[in-house]
Scaffold this active site. Structure first.
Site, PDB file in Angstrom:
ATOM      1  N   GLU A 151       0.805  -1.214   0.000  1.00 17.62           N
ATOM      2  CA  GLU A 151       0.000   0.000   0.000  1.00 17.62           C
ATOM      3  C   GLU A 151       0.846   1.275   0.000  1.00 17.62           C
ATOM      4  O   GLU A 151       0.718   2.128   0.885  1.00 17.62           O
ATOM      5  CB  GLU A 151      -0.964  -0.023   1.194  1.00 17.62           C
ATOM      6  CG  GLU A 151      -1.942  -1.200   1.111  1.00 17.62           C
ATOM      7  CD  GLU A 151      -2.939  -1.268   2.257  1.00 17.62           C
ATOM      8  OE1 GLU A 151      -2.624  -0.768   3.351  1.00 17.62           O
ATOM      9  OE2 GLU A 151      -4.039  -1.830   2.055  1.00 17.62           O
ATOM     10  N   VAL A 152       1.708   1.387  -0.988  1.00 17.37           N
ATOM     11  CA  VAL A 152       2.586   2.562  -1.091  1.00 17.37           C
ATOM     12  C   VAL A 152       1.796   3.685  -1.773  1.00 17.37           C
ATOM     13  O   VAL A 152       1.943   3.966  -2.962  1.00 17.37           O
ATOM     14  CB  VAL A 152       3.877   2.218  -1.868  1.00 17.37           C
ATOM     15  CG1 VAL A 152       4.865   3.381  -1.794  1.00 17.37           C
ATOM     16  CG2 VAL A 152       4.525   0.965  -1.299  1.00 17.37           C
TER      17      VAL A 152
END
Length: 484
Positions: A151-152
């Site tokens: 989840e960058v």
């Protein structure tokens, strides 16, 4: 019945970035995990690790982090039961506990996102490597390390990223892969035999060619996570086969036993999580022989991220964890699996955690707190409390209009006050029980946070209404105690 998932390693995830247990209770939990069939622990310390030097600022300020001696004792407890430990250290996304600090603010990809690291700054690379080195130095027996990288958010939106992307042929995918590879190579310079694992979600939209050409293959093993009770088996198998075609033969799975229902859930639904594991069993039984499934991590999130509310505490999730582990051990939630859960937890019914408070034979570590939380949560979610302001007397005789025009019936206002106080007293009595039991397993700061997050907002409207009744009765010059 699937043998590949039954025979592979089963790691219980310890998310310590919220409600870290007192060390004595944590060691009790480790023994219980082993009794239930776990082979290892995936430990995410975050701000509960005793970082030193320039990184000391990362330590929690709301409660003392685990000491170096305590972390050694955690490993000793695990080793005594044959449990392998894999530390999990975020290195790209979910770095809120790092980037919230002013000293590291300039390492954010964009200023308003506290979770994503700017991959173009040398300072960011040094920061990550320092974190990894300190963690691994205190875990000399660990042979694997999880580097996060899920989840960058907002990657590619920073000024330096935009400049990098302005060169024709470059993509956000390449930017992501480049950073992960740099991290992996950096840690392997000092620990060449260390196996590295990463979350897979940022890889899902990439083609096998993109992954293969990046140089990632052979450096990091992907851990595919899906916590849904209706996990799509066919699509998951296709995804794992796609990673295989890129050359990533060694893969991991990640399920969930708590912390993935809603961000504020307090009581774990055992059935929901057992269903998730049944789906993973179907996935494993459908994989080609080329895929080398390394193990499965049963995640138990304590927060969705560093800045979010606490969700289910570990004691409430233990019946679910026991059921999920035994589902994997037996290839289904069989009669044998259920018997093992009952024998280990000393409980007559683990299939429905929501009815935990009705059971009288719970004996697992933290069972009393679990019972009290279920009981309190039921009261907090009751219609009588949640919708008190919509009852007949409030809606009929104590509306804003009545209060504004001072045309209220003192008899009914007193009745509203009496009912509201009765409910509040009942809740407060249960809250005190929960506090007392929770303090035995968690530090005071966790107890206070849990109450303020999960109890206070529910009671606030009732407290406000009670104050309104007292104000109105005082304005009318009435002694409220004399009104019957």
């Amino acid at each position: 019945m699937d043998l590949s998932l039954r025979s592979c390693k089963k790691f219980v995830h310890l998310d310590l970035k919220g409600a870290p247990p007192r060390i004595g209770y944590l060691i009790e939990l480790i023994q219980l995990f082993a009794d239930l069939g776990a082979n290892g622990l995936l430990i995410e310390y975050e701000d509960m690790f005793p970082y030193e030097g320039e990184l000391k600022v990362l330590q929690s300020t709301t409660q003392p982090p685990y000491s170096r001696e305590e972390i050694v004792s955690i490993q000793d407890a695990a080793n005594s039961r044959g449990l392998e430990i894999i530390p999990l250290v975020q290195t790209f996304g979910h770095l809120e506990f790092v980037l919230k600090h002013e000293v590291f603010r300039d390492l954010r990809e964009v200023d308003y996102c506290l979770g994503t690291l700017n991959p173009h700054r040398d300072g960011g690379d040094k920061l990550v490597q320092d974190m990894l080195q300190q963690i691994m130095k205190l875990h000399p027996k660990s042979t694997s390390l999880h580097i996060g990288a899920d989840e960058v958010y907002m990657l590619g939106l920073g000024d330096e990223s935009k400049q990098w992307l302005s060169v024709p042929g470059r993509s956000v995918h390449q930017m992501f892969l480049s950073h992960v590879i740099k991290v992996a190579k950096g840690i392997q310079e000092s620990s060449p035999n260390l196996k590295l694992i990463m979350w897979d979600d940022m890889l899902r939209s990439m083609s096998p060619e993109t992954i293969k050409e990046s140089g990632l293959v052979g450096l990091v093993q992907p851990m595919l996570w899906d916590y849904s009770p209706t996990l799509d088996v066919d699509n998951t198998v296709m995804l794992m086969e796609r990673y295989t075609s890129a050359g990533m033969l060694q893969q991991w799975a990640a399920s969930s036993f708590k912390g993935s229902t809603t961000v504020h859930t307090c009581v774990t639904s055992t059935q929901r999580h057992v269903d998730n594991h049944l789906q993973w069993l179907k996935v494993a039984s459908s994989l080609s022989a080329d895929i080398e499934l390394q193990g499965i991590a049963l995640t138990g999130w304590q927060r969705y991220d560093h800045l979010s509310v606490l969700c289910e505490l570990m004691p409430v999730g233990l019946p679910s964890l026991a059921s999920c582990l035994q589902t994997l051990v037996h290839g289904g939630f069989t009669e044998e699996a259920q018997k093992k859960v009952v024998k280990t937890l000393g409980t007559v019914d683990v299939g429905d955690t929501e009815r935990l408070s009705s059971r009288t034979s719970c004996s697992f570590a933290g069972a009393k707190l679990a019972e009290l939380i279920v009981k309190l949560t039921s009261l907090l979610e009751s219609t009588e409390l949640r919708h008190f302001q919509n009852n007949m007397f409030v809606r009929g005789w104590f509306t804003p209009y009545h209060k504004q025009k001072k045309t209220v019936s003192p008899l009914i206002v007193q009745q509203i006050k009496t009912q509201a106080k009765m409910i509040l007293d009942a809740v407060e009595s249960q809250v005190q029980e929960v506090r007392g039991e929770m303090c035995l397993l968690y530090l005071d700061s966790t107890v206070q946070e849990w109450v303020v997050q999960h109890v206070t907002p529910v009671l606030e409207p009732l407290h406000n209404l009670l104050r309104d009744t007292e104000t109105v009765l005082n304005e009318m010059g009435l002694c409220t105690e004399s009104i019957s």
